[in-house]
Design a protein around this motif. Structure first.
Motif, PDB file in Angstrom:
ATOM      1  N   LEU A  97      -2.846   1.005  33.411  1.00 59.28           N
ATOM      2  CA  LEU A  97      -3.679   2.327  33.754  1.00 59.28           C
ATOM      3  C   LEU A  97      -5.151   1.641  33.856  1.00 59.28           C
ATOM      4  O   LEU A  97      -5.459   0.636  33.285  1.00 59.28           O
ATOM      5  N   ARG A  98      -5.786   2.058  35.037  1.00 60.23           N
ATOM      6  CA  ARG A  98      -7.212   1.762  34.893  1.00 60.23           C
ATOM      7  C   ARG A  98      -8.044   2.947  34.679  1.00 60.23           C
ATOM      8  O   ARG A  98      -8.011   3.879  35.708  1.00 60.23           O
ATOM      9  N   LEU A  99      -8.997   2.964  33.850  1.00 65.52           N
ATOM     10  CA  LEU A  99     -10.080   4.029  33.747  1.00 65.52           C
ATOM     11  C   LEU A  99     -11.274   3.524  34.537  1.00 65.52           C
ATOM     12  O   LEU A  99     -11.921   2.527  34.455  1.00 65.52           O
ATOM     13  N   PHE A 146     -16.750  -4.034  24.820  1.00 70.94           N
ATOM     14  CA  PHE A 146     -18.309  -4.189  25.604  1.00 70.94           C
ATOM     15  C   PHE A 146     -18.163  -5.199  26.398  1.00 70.94           C
ATOM     16  O   PHE A 146     -17.587  -6.191  26.447  1.00 70.94           O
ATOM     17  N   ILE A 147     -19.201  -4.755  27.565  1.00 69.73           N
ATOM     18  CA  ILE A 147     -19.575  -5.858  28.413  1.00 69.73           C
ATOM     19  C   ILE A 147     -21.180  -6.072  28.652  1.00 69.73           C
ATOM     20  O   ILE A 147     -21.625  -4.846  28.592  1.00 69.73           O
ATOM     21  N   ARG A 148     -21.657  -7.128  28.564  1.00 69.49           N
ATOM     22  CA  ARG A 148     -23.134  -7.245  28.951  1.00 69.49           C
ATOM     23  C   ARG A 148     -23.639  -6.874  30.360  1.00 69.49           C
ATOM     24  O   ARG A 148     -22.704  -6.565  31.259  1.00 69.49           O
ATOM     25  N   PHE A 149     -24.810  -6.619  30.385  1.00 64.74           N
ATOM     26  CA  PHE A 149     -25.495  -5.903  31.473  1.00 64.74           C
ATOM     27  C   PHE A 149     -25.065  -6.670  32.758  1.00 64.74           C
ATOM     28  O   PHE A 149     -24.908  -5.868  33.796  1.00 64.74           O
ATOM     29  N   ASP A 150     -24.943  -8.116  32.799  1.00 61.15           N
ATOM     30  CA  ASP A 150     -24.691  -8.779  33.952  1.00 61.15           C
ATOM     31  C   ASP A 150     -23.064  -9.308  33.812  1.00 61.15           C
ATOM     32  O   ASP A 150     -22.640  -9.980  34.875  1.00 61.15           O
ATOM     33  N   GLY A 151     -22.212  -8.703  32.920  1.00 60.10           N
ATOM     34  CA  GLY A 151     -20.945  -9.239  32.946  1.00 60.10           C
ATOM     35  C   GLY A 151     -20.502 -10.465  32.337  1.00 60.10           C
ATOM     36  O   GLY A 151     -19.498 -10.899  32.178  1.00 60.10           O
ATOM     37  N   SER A 152     -21.812 -11.166  31.909  1.00 57.39           N
ATOM     38  CA  SER A 152     -21.466 -12.632  31.444  1.00 57.39           C
ATOM     39  C   SER A 152     -20.711 -12.568  30.216  1.00 57.39           C
ATOM     40  O   SER A 152     -20.340 -13.591  29.771  1.00 57.39           O
ATOM     41  N   ASN A 153     -20.947 -11.552  29.118  1.00 57.68           N
ATOM     42  CA  ASN A 153     -20.166 -11.592  27.871  1.00 57.68           C
ATOM     43  C   ASN A 153     -19.292 -10.217  27.731  1.00 57.68           C
ATOM     44  O   ASN A 153     -19.765  -9.345  28.164  1.00 57.68           O
ATOM     45  N   LYS A 154     -17.960 -10.443  27.251  1.00 58.37           N
ATOM     46  CA  LYS A 154     -17.353  -9.285  26.935  1.00 58.37           C
ATOM     47  C   LYS A 154     -16.583  -9.743  25.744  1.00 58.37           C
ATOM     48  O   LYS A 154     -16.285 -10.711  25.223  1.00 58.37           O
ATOM     49  N   TYR A 155     -16.512  -8.604  24.885  1.00 59.23           N
ATOM     50  CA  TYR A 155     -15.969  -8.467  23.523  1.00 59.23           C
ATOM     51  C   TYR A 155     -14.864  -7.484  23.545  1.00 59.23           C
ATOM     52  O   TYR A 155     -15.044  -6.364  23.960  1.00 59.23           O
ATOM     53  N   ARG A 173     -17.184  -4.484  35.395  1.00 56.91           N
ATOM     54  CA  ARG A 173     -18.218  -3.686  36.091  1.00 56.91           C
ATOM     55  C   ARG A 173     -18.550  -3.921  37.257  1.00 56.91           C
ATOM     56  O   ARG A 173     -18.357  -5.345  37.899  1.00 56.91           O
ATOM     57  N   ASP A 174     -19.043  -2.953  38.228  1.00 58.11           N
ATOM     58  CA  ASP A 174     -19.516  -3.246  39.438  1.00 58.11           C
ATOM     59  C   ASP A 174     -21.027  -2.639  39.560  1.00 58.11           C
ATOM     60  O   ASP A 174     -21.225  -1.503  39.789  1.00 58.11           O
ATOM     61  N   ASN A 175     -21.937  -3.642  39.296  1.00 57.36           N
ATOM     62  CA  ASN A 175     -23.375  -2.981  39.173  1.00 57.36           C
ATOM     63  C   ASN A 175     -24.032  -2.482  40.527  1.00 57.36           C
ATOM     64  O   ASN A 175     -24.802  -1.531  40.580  1.00 57.36           O
ATOM     65  N   SER A 176     -23.166  -2.809  41.470  1.00 61.28           N
ATOM     66  CA  SER A 176     -23.598  -2.186  42.998  1.00 61.28           C
ATOM     67  C   SER A 176     -23.112  -0.654  42.969  1.00 61.28           C
ATOM     68  O   SER A 176     -23.625  -0.091  43.835  1.00 61.28           O
ATOM     69  N   LYS A 177     -22.070  -0.440  42.454  1.00 66.18           N
ATOM     70  CA  LYS A 177     -21.437   0.858  42.255  1.00 66.18           C
ATOM     71  C   LYS A 177     -21.839   1.731  41.239  1.00 66.18           C
ATOM     72  O   LYS A 177     -21.345   2.677  41.079  1.00 66.18           O
ATOM     73  N   ASN A 178     -22.671   1.186  40.213  1.00 65.29           N
ATOM     74  CA  ASN A 178     -22.888   1.787  38.940  1.00 65.29           C
ATOM     75  C   ASN A 178     -21.726   2.341  38.278  1.00 65.29           C
ATOM     76  O   ASN A 178     -21.441   3.410  37.860  1.00 65.29           O
ATOM     77  N   THR A 179     -20.720   1.168  38.279  1.00 68.24           N
ATOM     78  CA  THR A 179     -19.351   1.948  37.636  1.00 68.24           C
ATOM     79  C   THR A 179     -18.996   0.768  36.692  1.00 68.24           C
ATOM     80  O   THR A 179     -18.929  -0.236  36.886  1.00 68.24           O
ATOM     81  N   LEU A 180     -18.185   1.262  35.561  1.00 64.97           N
ATOM     82  CA  LEU A 180     -17.543   0.461  34.765  1.00 64.97           C
ATOM     83  C   LEU A 180     -16.115   0.788  34.680  1.00 64.97           C
ATOM     84  O   LEU A 180     -15.744   1.939  34.836  1.00 64.97           O
ATOM     85  N   TRP A 181     -15.162  -0.133  34.269  1.00 63.34           N
ATOM     86  CA  TRP A 181     -13.803  -0.015  34.128  1.00 63.34           C
ATOM     87  C   TRP A 181     -13.144  -0.352  32.975  1.00 63.34           C
ATOM     88  O   TRP A 181     -13.735  -1.234  32.525  1.00 63.34           O
ATOM     89  N   LEU A 182     -12.045  -0.063  32.708  1.00 64.43           N
ATOM     90  CA  LEU A 182     -11.176  -0.606  31.677  1.00 64.43           C
ATOM     91  C   LEU A 182      -9.801  -0.784  32.247  1.00 64.43           C
ATOM     92  O   LEU A 182      -9.037   0.332  32.419  1.00 64.43           O
ATOM     93  N   GLN A 183      -9.207  -1.752  32.563  1.00 64.40           N
ATOM     94  CA  GLN A 183      -7.953  -2.006  32.905  1.00 64.40           C
ATOM     95  C   GLN A 183      -6.882  -2.185  31.641  1.00 64.40           C
ATOM     96  O   GLN A 183      -7.338  -2.996  30.918  1.00 64.40           O
ATOM     97  N   ARG A 213      -4.586  -7.427  26.239  1.00 60.91           N
ATOM     98  CA  ARG A 213      -4.058  -6.367  26.941  1.00 60.91           C
ATOM     99  C   ARG A 213      -5.208  -5.534  27.800  1.00 60.91           C
ATOM    100  O   ARG A 213      -4.536  -4.743  28.746  1.00 60.91           O
ATOM    101  N   ILE A 214      -6.165  -5.697  27.274  1.00 61.93           N
ATOM    102  CA  ILE A 214      -7.161  -4.788  28.024  1.00 61.93           C
ATOM    103  C   ILE A 214      -8.397  -5.641  28.458  1.00 61.93           C
ATOM    104  O   ILE A 214      -8.850  -6.544  27.827  1.00 61.93           O
ATOM    105  N   THR A 215      -8.936  -5.296  29.798  1.00 62.22           N
ATOM    106  CA  THR A 215     -10.094  -5.988  30.332  1.00 62.22           C
ATOM    107  C   THR A 215     -11.139  -5.121  30.710  1.00 62.22           C
ATOM    108  O   THR A 215     -10.855  -4.025  31.414  1.00 62.22           O
ATOM    109  N   ILE A 216     -12.373  -5.255  30.371  1.00 60.79           N
ATOM    110  CA  ILE A 216     -13.488  -4.544  30.557  1.00 60.79           C
ATOM    111  C   ILE A 216     -14.271  -5.278  31.817  1.00 60.79           C
ATOM    112  O   ILE A 216     -14.344  -6.257  31.909  1.00 60.79           O
TER     113      ILE A 216
END
Lengths: 123, 108
Positions: free
Chosen positions: A18-20, A50-59, A72-82, A67-70
């Motif tokens: 599922l992707r949120l 957590f994902i850093r502002f530019d996606g450079s770090n994820k925790y 983001r697309d800053n051009s679309k102002n959207t965050l996802w959770l796969q 099992r989960i991947t965070i």
């Protein structure tokens, strides 16, 4: 004003994916880190990722790592959770939340939260 | 991993003071944040960085942090303060955010 709107939740079978999504507005999205937090029915808050502002770090929390991947697309102002290989214990309301520290490392508070999206993992 | 312990419940009469504790090993060396969650609602931050209040949060909400205990104090409690409250810190060793176990505040 800051708005965070989650979507993508629903009833899903164990083992499925599922992707949120979290649509952000009212602030400069590309300058702020973002979190996902979940809450199982009747339980407390559990930080997920957590994902850093530019996606450079994820925790990730240990309970979801691998099992989960965070993302983001800053051009679309959207965050996802796969979320993959879902388990019944992943059943929860999933909130996206904003980090207040501009270009921060994820070590601040969570100043604004969305209303959440419910994920139910059940056969 | 770092653990934050809160009392499951606190009861208080209207107009009195509620104190909610958050225990953790040397928590005084960390920045503690507090959230209020009304039934069926998303959490709202009420105190950040131990004792600062976000805009719009009443002065009745205050925080302190020292040693092994952080405390959220709600003065002149109102019926509308009835909610779950969570403390939160950043654990740099695991690069995780950590939430406390949560405290349900009941206004008698």
């Amino acid at each position: 004003q800051v708005q965070l709107v989650e979507s993508g939740g629903g009833v899903i079978q164990p083992g499925a994916s599922l992707r949120l999504s979290c649509a952000a507005s009212g602030f400069i999205f590309k300058d702020y880190g973002m979190h996902w937090v979940r809450q199982a029915p009747g339980k407390g808050l559990e930080w997920v990722a957590f994902i850093r502002f530019d996606g450079s770090n994820k925790y990730y929390a240990d309970s979801v790592k691998g099992r989960i991947t965070i993302s983001r697309d800053n051009s679309k102002n959207t965050l996802w959770l796969q979320m993959n290989t879902l388990r019944p214990e992943d059943t929860a309301v999933y909130y996206c939340a904003k980090d207040p520290c501009r270009r921060g490392a994820g070590d601040c508070s969570l100043d604004f939260w969305g209303q959440g999206t419910l994920v139910i993992v059940s056969s | 991993s770092y653990v934050l312990t809160q009392p499951p419940s606190v009861s208080v009469a209207p107009g009195q003071t509620a104190r909610i504790t958050c225990g953790g090993n040397n928590i005084g060396s960390r920045r503690v944040h507090w959230y209020q969650q009304q039934p069926g609602q998303a959490p709202v931050m009420v105190v950040y960085d131990d004792s600062d209040r976000p805009s719009g949060i009443p002065e009745r909400f205050s925080g302190s942090n020292s040693g092994n205990t952080a405390t959220l104090t709600i003065s002149r409690v109102e019926v509308g303060d009835e909610a779950d409250y969570y403390c939160q810190v950043w654990d740099s060793s695991s690069v995780h955010q950590v939430f406390g176990t949560g405290t349900k505040v009941t206004v008698l």
